[in-house]
Design an enzyme around this catalytic site. Structure first.
Site, PDB file in Angstrom:
ATOM      1  N   HIS A 118       0.837  -1.214   0.000  1.00 37.22           N
ATOM      2  CA  HIS A 118       0.000   0.000   0.000  1.00 37.22           C
ATOM      3  C   HIS A 118       0.868   1.259   0.000  1.00 37.22           C
ATOM      4  O   HIS A 118       0.689   2.170  -0.805  1.00 37.22           O
ATOM      5  CB  HIS A 118      -0.915  -0.013   1.224  1.00 37.22           C
ATOM      6  CG  HIS A 118      -1.776   1.187   1.370  1.00 37.22           C
ATOM      7  ND1 HIS A 118      -3.072   1.237   0.920  1.00 37.22           N
ATOM      8  CD2 HIS A 118      -1.535   2.392   1.932  1.00 37.22           C
ATOM      9  CE1 HIS A 118      -3.594   2.432   1.194  1.00 37.22           C
ATOM     10  NE2 HIS A 118      -2.679   3.156   1.818  1.00 37.22           N
ATOM     11  N   GLU A 119       1.831   1.286   0.929  1.00 40.35           N
ATOM     12  CA  GLU A 119       2.666   2.492   1.056  1.00 40.35           C
ATOM     13  C   GLU A 119       3.530   2.705  -0.183  1.00 40.35           C
ATOM     14  O   GLU A 119       3.721   3.848  -0.610  1.00 40.35           O
ATOM     15  CB  GLU A 119       3.541   2.410   2.318  1.00 40.35           C
ATOM     16  CG  GLU A 119       2.764   2.347   3.617  1.00 40.35           C
ATOM     17  CD  GLU A 119       1.767   3.486   3.790  1.00 40.35           C
ATOM     18  OE1 GLU A 119       0.727   3.257   4.422  1.00 40.35           O
ATOM     19  OE2 GLU A 119       1.996   4.594   3.272  1.00 40.35           O
ATOM     20  N   HIS A 122       1.747   4.626  -2.737  1.00 39.76           N
ATOM     21  CA  HIS A 122       1.852   6.075  -2.524  1.00 39.76           C
ATOM     22  C   HIS A 122       3.208   6.587  -2.960  1.00 39.76           C
ATOM     23  O   HIS A 122       3.313   7.640  -3.592  1.00 39.76           O
ATOM     24  CB  HIS A 122       1.646   6.423  -1.051  1.00 39.76           C
ATOM     25  CG  HIS A 122       0.249   6.286  -0.566  1.00 39.76           C
ATOM     26  ND1 HIS A 122      -0.841   6.770  -1.238  1.00 39.76           N
ATOM     27  CD2 HIS A 122      -0.235   5.705   0.561  1.00 39.76           C
ATOM     28  CE1 HIS A 122      -1.935   6.514  -0.554  1.00 39.76           C
ATOM     29  NE2 HIS A 122      -1.590   5.852   0.543  1.00 39.76           N
ATOM     30  N   HIS A 128      -5.521   7.084  -2.987  1.00 37.01           N
ATOM     31  CA  HIS A 128      -6.405   6.030  -2.480  1.00 37.01           C
ATOM     32  C   HIS A 128      -7.474   5.681  -3.504  1.00 37.01           C
ATOM     33  O   HIS A 128      -7.831   6.466  -4.358  1.00 37.01           O
ATOM     34  CB  HIS A 128      -7.065   6.485  -1.177  1.00 37.01           C
ATOM     35  CG  HIS A 128      -6.173   6.334  -0.018  1.00 37.01           C
ATOM     36  ND1 HIS A 128      -6.232   7.144   1.088  1.00 37.01           N
ATOM     37  CD2 HIS A 128      -5.173   5.461   0.211  1.00 37.01           C
ATOM     38  CE1 HIS A 128      -5.317   6.767   1.945  1.00 37.01           C
ATOM     39  NE2 HIS A 128      -4.658   5.739   1.436  1.00 37.01           N
TER      40      HIS A 128
HETATM   41  O1  LIG Z   1      -2.769   6.893   3.191  1.00 37.00           O
HETATM   42  C1  LIG Z   1      -2.861   6.479   4.344  1.00 37.00           C
HETATM   43  C2  LIG Z   1      -3.951   6.881   5.225  1.00 37.00           C
HETATM   44  C3  LIG Z   1      -4.000   6.184   6.461  1.00 37.00           C
HETATM   45  C4  LIG Z   1      -3.028   5.408   6.889  1.00 37.00           C
HETATM   46  N1  LIG Z   1      -3.241   4.782   8.032  1.00 37.00           N
HETATM   47  S1  LIG Z   1      -2.558   3.373   8.350  1.00 37.00           S
HETATM   48  O2  LIG Z   1      -1.146   3.596   8.462  1.00 37.00           O
HETATM   49  O3  LIG Z   1      -3.216   2.860   9.510  1.00 37.00           O
HETATM   50  C5  LIG Z   1      -2.827   2.299   7.045  1.00 37.00           C
HETATM   51  C6  LIG Z   1      -4.113   2.010   6.685  1.00 37.00           C
HETATM   52  C7  LIG Z   1      -4.347   1.093   5.654  1.00 37.00           C
HETATM   53  C8  LIG Z   1      -3.299   0.488   5.011  1.00 37.00           C
HETATM   54  C9  LIG Z   1      -3.555  -0.525   3.985  1.00 37.00           C
HETATM   55  C10 LIG Z   1      -4.688  -0.409   3.175  1.00 37.00           C
HETATM   56  C11 LIG Z   1      -4.930  -1.384   2.211  1.00 37.00           C
HETATM   57  C12 LIG Z   1      -4.083  -2.471   2.079  1.00 37.00           C
HETATM   58  C13 LIG Z   1      -2.982  -2.586   2.910  1.00 37.00           C
HETATM   59  C14 LIG Z   1      -2.717  -1.624   3.860  1.00 37.00           C
HETATM   60  C15 LIG Z   1      -1.991   0.806   5.367  1.00 37.00           C
HETATM   61  C16 LIG Z   1      -1.755   1.721   6.386  1.00 37.00           C
HETATM   62  C17 LIG Z   1      -1.780   5.199   6.161  1.00 37.00           C
HETATM   63  C18 LIG Z   1      -1.856   5.587   4.757  1.00 37.00           C
HETATM   64  O4  LIG Z   1      -1.069   5.199   3.886  1.00 37.00           O
HETATM   65 ZN   LIG Z   2      -2.668   5.181   2.140  1.00 37.68          ZN
END
Ligand SMILES: O=C1CC=C(NS(=O)(=O)c2ccc(-c3ccccc3)cc2)CC1=O
Ligand SMILES: [Zn+2]
Length: 162
Positions: A118-119, A122, A128
């Site tokens: 996920h990260e 970004h 998102h």
């Molecule tokens: O863009 C955001 C907004 C909120 C975040 N909160 S987090 O660190 O608790 C988080 C939430 C969901 C994920 C995630 C979503 C989908 C698949 C795998 C991980 C990763 C981190 C982290 C993030 O990347």
């Molecule tokens: Zn995110």
């Protein structure tokens, strides 16, 4: 979070490095999870990722706690798990994981591979998705780790780099 939404990397060969490791998993496991999470994006796009051992890497991965020198301190266990900076020089592309979380390879705690995928989305410039099937959906849930990218994720990464 994806801070400072840079738009995209101006190259397809992107370097990555790991600074401070987590104490929750062995170094070789962290290295393989990070590499696999990047490989998910490499397989779906023209991007390739090269491991760098200098701090000059485009994407620097660090495990840090609380205040860690940027304007977005972490919050202890649970809450925010990680954050990433959009493409760009310096802190651009960097991914920070909250060391206060219990990072795992399985379905307990928080699965490092899933959060990293996920990260890294970004860090490559993706925003998102509202589709719960997408790896870019804003909320974490323990999901299947095979075929992690939705067709929308694949379309989006190729809109940027295809
Ligand atoms: O863009 C955001 C907004 C909120 C975040 N909160 S987090 O660190 O608790 C988080 C939430 C969901 C994920 C995630 C979503 C989908 C698949 C795998 C991980 C990763 C981190 C982290 C993030 O990347
Ligand atoms: Zn995110």
């Amino acid at each position: 979070y994806s801070h400072r939404r840079g738009n995209k990397w101006k190259k397809n060969l992107i370097t990555y490095g790991v600074g401070q490791y987590t104490g929750h998993l062995p170094v070789n496991i962290v290295d393989s999870l990070i590499s696999s999470a990047l490989d998910v994006w490499a397989k779906a796009s023209p991007l390739t990722f090269l491991r760098s051992y200098s701090h000059e890497a485009d994407i620097m991965v660090e495990f840090v706690r609380n205040d860690h020198g940027d304007s977005f301190p972490f919050d202890g266990p649970e809450g925010t798990l990680a954050h990433a900076y959009g493409p760009g020089a310096g802190i651009g592309g960097d991914v920070h994981f909250d060391e206060a979380e219990s990072w795992t390879v399985g379905s307990k705690g928080f699965n490092l591979y899933l959060v990293a995928a996920h990260e890294f989305g970004h860090a490559l410039g993706l925003k998102h998705s509202q589709n719960p099937e997408s790896v870019m959906y804003p909320t974490y849930k323990n999901r299947k780790t095979h075929n992690l990218l939705s067709s929308e994720d694949i379309l989006n990464i190729n809109t940027l780099y295809g």
